[in-house]
Write a protein that holds these residues in place. Structure first.
Motif, PDB file in Angstrom:
ATOM      1  N   UNK A  86      67.537  12.326  37.847  1.00 56.04           N
ATOM      2  CA  UNK A  86      68.245  12.410  36.579  1.00 56.04           C
ATOM      3  C   UNK A  86      69.284  11.297  36.514  1.00 56.04           C
ATOM      4  N   UNK A  87      69.341  10.615  35.371  1.00 55.86           N
ATOM      5  CA  UNK A  87      70.375   9.620  35.159  1.00 55.86           C
ATOM      6  C   UNK A  87      70.762   9.631  33.690  1.00 55.86           C
ATOM      7  N   UNK A  88      72.018   9.332  33.411  1.00 59.60           N
ATOM      8  CA  UNK A  88      72.461   9.312  32.017  1.00 59.60           C
ATOM      9  C   UNK A  88      72.087   7.999  31.331  1.00 59.60           C
ATOM     10  N   UNK A  89      71.625   7.018  32.091  1.00 54.33           N
ATOM     11  CA  UNK A  89      71.255   5.715  31.548  1.00 54.33           C
ATOM     12  C   UNK A  89      69.746   5.702  31.262  1.00 54.33           C
ATOM     13  N   UNK A  90      69.389   5.669  29.993  1.00 52.78           N
ATOM     14  CA  UNK A  90      67.976   5.721  29.610  1.00 52.78           C
ATOM     15  C   UNK A  90      67.209   4.520  30.157  1.00 52.78           C
ATOM     16  N   UNK A  91      67.845   3.361  30.239  1.00 54.73           N
ATOM     17  CA  UNK A  91      67.161   2.181  30.760  1.00 54.73           C
ATOM     18  C   UNK A  91      66.754   2.382  32.221  1.00 54.73           C
ATOM     19  N   UNK A  92      67.647   2.980  33.014  1.00 52.23           N
ATOM     20  CA  UNK A  92      67.322   3.251  34.412  1.00 52.23           C
ATOM     21  C   UNK A  92      66.174   4.255  34.502  1.00 52.23           C
ATOM     22  N   UNK A  93      66.212   5.295  33.686  1.00 53.99           N
ATOM     23  CA  UNK A  93      65.143   6.289  33.664  1.00 53.99           C
ATOM     24  C   UNK A  93      63.802   5.631  33.338  1.00 53.99           C
ATOM     25  N   UNK A  94      63.797   4.761  32.337  1.00 53.46           N
ATOM     26  CA  UNK A  94      62.553   4.087  31.954  1.00 53.46           C
ATOM     27  C   UNK A  94      62.026   3.216  33.083  1.00 53.46           C
ATOM     28  N   UNK A  95      62.921   2.501  33.746  1.00 52.33           N
ATOM     29  CA  UNK A  95      62.491   1.621  34.840  1.00 52.33           C
ATOM     30  C   UNK A  95      61.907   2.421  35.997  1.00 52.33           C
ATOM     31  N   UNK A  96      62.555   3.517  36.363  1.00 53.22           N
ATOM     32  CA  UNK A  96      62.023   4.337  37.455  1.00 53.22           C
ATOM     33  C   UNK A  96      60.664   4.912  37.082  1.00 53.22           C
TER      34      UNK A  96
END
Length: 232
Positions: A1-11
């Protein structure tokens, strides 16, 4: 879980969100078992363990900011409210000694309505890796350090670590406060070593000595560990 959508998309695309040796390989190898989301409520139900690993750095201060820790812990607590069954929450962020046993426990209990130490368990498992060496030091560390709120919590964390960690590194289990102080002491000691050897380098420059030869000679003394003992 991350609050940064860009990080979520990259993972979710098996792309490392920051440069780290071997991380891209691990993301690709584990993509069938890894899913990222911004929704804590989607991730926590049905899980056995949650890890809180958020930034606590406070620029210009000798302490640490607990704002992100509080937000994350409260979010996990709300997800556990009304549920039954054991759940282990593991704090990995660096905090000041005493914060886990007091503030973190209070946040979890107030949001979950459950008692930490009964069916909700808590450990402080500090991060001891360094940037550029995270994958290797996670897979083959010299040791693990874990502060347990109760022995049951420590047992649950130990079972998890031994289920995947390959080099049988010793797990040093302490009470929570001792682990918090040990984490601080390790950070401070390493910083002192680096500061010392850089001061030694300036002395060597002043007298025409070779600091690398000096530290090499010092390394033959069994009382001196030469890790993090390179000038510069």
């Amino acid at each position: 879980v991350d609050i940064d959508q860009d990080i979520v998309n990259e993972v979710n695309d098996s792309q490392p969100p920051f440069p780290e040796p071997e991380l891209a390989d691990r993301l690709r190898a584990g993509e069938d078992n890894l899913r990222a989301t911004t929704d804590v409520a989607e991730a926590i139900p049905g899980t056995d363990i949650s890890f809180v690993f958020v930034n606590t750095y406070r620029p210009g201060s000798s302490g640490y900011s607990l704002a992100s820790v509080e937000s994350a812990v409260r979010s996990v607590g709300r997800c556990l409210s009304g549920q039954s069954g054991d759940h282990l929450m593991v704090l990995r962020s660096t905090v000041m000694p005493g914060d886990t046993r007091t503030k973190v426990v209070d946040w979890m209990e107030s949001e979950s309505g459950r008692n930490v130490g009964e069916d909700v368990h808590l450990c402080y498992w500090p991060e001891l890796t360094a940037l550029g060496d995270i994958v290797r030091s996670m897979e083959s560390p010299p040791f693990w350090l874990a502060g347990e709120h109760t022995p049951v919590a420590g047992d649950l964390l130990e079972t998890f670590i031994k289920s995947w960690q390959g080099n049988n590194a010793p797990l040093v289990r302490t009470d929570v406060a001792s682990a918090e102080v040990a984490k601080m002491a390790i950070n401070t000691y390493v910083a002192q070593k680096m500061s010392f050897v850089n001061g030694l380098s300036r002395i060597c420059e002043g007298v025409g000595a070779d600091v690398d030869e000096v530290t090499s000679a010092m390394g033959h003394d069994p009382r001196i560990n030469v890790n993090y003992f390179t000038a510069g």
